[in-house]
Scaffold this active site. Sequence first.
Site, PDB file in Angstrom:
ATOM      1  CG  ASP A  24      -1.649  -1.179   1.487  1.00  0.00           C
ATOM      2  OD1 ASP A  24      -2.447  -1.419   0.651  1.00  0.00           O
ATOM      3  OD2 ASP A  24      -1.158  -2.151   2.208  1.00  0.00           O
ATOM      4  CE1 TYR A 206       2.791 -10.746   0.728  1.00  0.00           C
ATOM      5  CE2 TYR A 206       2.243 -12.065  -1.066  1.00  0.00           C
ATOM      6  CZ  TYR A 206       2.332 -10.925  -0.682  1.00  0.00           C
ATOM      7  OH  TYR A 206       2.022  -9.612  -1.272  1.00  0.00           O
ATOM      8  CD  GLN A 268       9.477   2.331  -3.199  1.00  0.00           C
ATOM      9  OE1 GLN A 268       9.374   3.579  -3.390  1.00  0.00           O
ATOM     10  NE2 GLN A 268       8.138   1.969  -3.379  1.00  0.00           N
ATOM     11  NE  ARG A 284       5.682  -9.231   0.180  1.00  0.00           N
ATOM     12  CZ  ARG A 284       6.029  -9.260   1.571  1.00  0.00           C
ATOM     13  NH1 ARG A 284       6.507 -10.346   2.032  1.00  0.00           N
ATOM     14  NH2 ARG A 284       6.139  -8.266   1.877  1.00  0.00           N
ATOM     15  N   GLY A 285       3.045  -9.327  -4.111  1.00  0.00           N
ATOM     16  CA  GLY A 285       2.161  -8.245  -4.093  1.00  0.00           C
ATOM     17  C   GLY A 285       2.030  -7.573  -5.557  1.00  0.00           C
ATOM     18  CD  GLU A 286      -0.867  -2.969  -7.177  1.00  0.00           C
ATOM     19  OE1 GLU A 286      -1.786  -3.550  -6.724  1.00  0.00           O
ATOM     20  OE2 GLU A 286      -1.190  -1.748  -7.781  1.00  0.00           O
ATOM     21  CG  ASP A 287       6.050  -0.755  -5.813  1.00  0.00           C
ATOM     22  OD1 ASP A 287       5.673  -0.032  -6.865  1.00  0.00           O
ATOM     23  OD2 ASP A 287       7.177  -0.457  -5.314  1.00  0.00           O
ATOM     24  CB  SER A 288       8.143  -6.149  -5.510  1.00  0.00           C
ATOM     25  OG  SER A 288       7.320  -7.305  -5.138  1.00  0.00           O
TER      26      SER A 288
END
Length: 391
Positions: A24, A206, A268, A284-288
């Site tokens: 987020d 994760y 970052q 994972r997730g969104e940004d990476s």
Amino acid sequence: MPTQRFPLDARWALFCKVIDNFGDIGVCWRLARTLARDHGQRVTLWVDDPEALFALCPSARSTEARFLAEGVEVRRWDEPFEASCAEDTVADIVVEAFSCDPPAAYVEAMAQRAPHPVWINLEYLSAEDWVEGCHGMVSPHPRLPLVKHFFFPGFSTRTGGLLREPGLLDERARFEADPALRADFLHRLGVPGPDGDALTISLFGYGHPQIASLLQAWIGSARPVRVLVPEGRMVPQIAQALGLSETRAGTRWRGGALELVVLPFVPQTDYDRLLWSCGLNFVRGEDSFVRAQWAARPFVWQIYPQPDDAHRTKLDAFLNRYTHALAADLRAPLTAFWHAWNGDGDPGACWDDFASALTRIAGHDRAWSAALAQHEDLATALAKFCQAIVK
Ligand code: TRH
């Protein structure tokens, strides 16, 4: 497509609730920073958990409720939110990330302001087809004279695109062209010496119930494997599987063909360099996940798990797009490994086939990344979208 600095000169407010992990704030901070630094906008980032921001940007650390970081005004989003706090700061453009609901007092103040601010809900990234139909849709407020616009990131020109800072790909090219930059970067992270003929892997995830099986495959691999694991949820599981007593950054372990190094969680901006330094990136997730695509190297995505397995549809939607132009003999091992890494299969058992395909998959990733870079980046697309509403 080169990123253009856009002509808008606006005050922006971005609202970010940290639900969990770093995605987020990762997306919000990246958007806020590029709007301010690269596009000359006046940006306030409201965040309910500044600690998450400090992990990504340690130089921003502050105990103040309001401070400046890299050209962005950061404000702590406390509840109850004070109305006076809203009235003096209502922006021209208000972006709520991932339906986080700006404070009621702020929304009331938006309705009082003339003209009303442009109100954007920045949605989650998905490669699913329905996204194109929903991008740009509006939702009138049930009570106030305000309209919310839905802005969807995505992989096609009919979506809002992906975050990509101007100059990112040139910076990557400079890094790739100069082995000394890579060596120095890895050295600073505590990675020992050159990697020789080893495959260097970054492992961000994760955690995984079958991590032990993949570690065994790496230990028994024909080609040496150097695995760099940033501190986080993956490390304790690895430590348990390998019997490590230490889990802190700097911990190293060797066994068979595997050399494992625990890295610090890097800022970052350095995370891109880590991805550019590896032959394979687990993200994972969104940004990476997006950054791995700008790294233009083979990657494996661990998708954020959702109730009712909704993430599986999302995973396959991306796989369909991403492997569309991939030869069938590469698509099969890639898909099998990605599925296994997302709980459908044994990653250790799929490793050898996937590893054998990596050199050819790398060529595909180069082309995939270059094709995505032809699309307008998300910050530019968002600013143009807002400008069109204001006119
Ligand atoms: O952390 P994530 O899993 O984030 C999320 C959240 O769980 C969120 O609730 C969910 O909605 C979303 O995924 C889909 O993964 P993500 O998005 O990749 O964010 C990680 C951020 O951390 C990203 O900006 C890269 C950064 N990072 C560093 O800055 N340094 C590091 O060393 C590492 C490993 C990551």
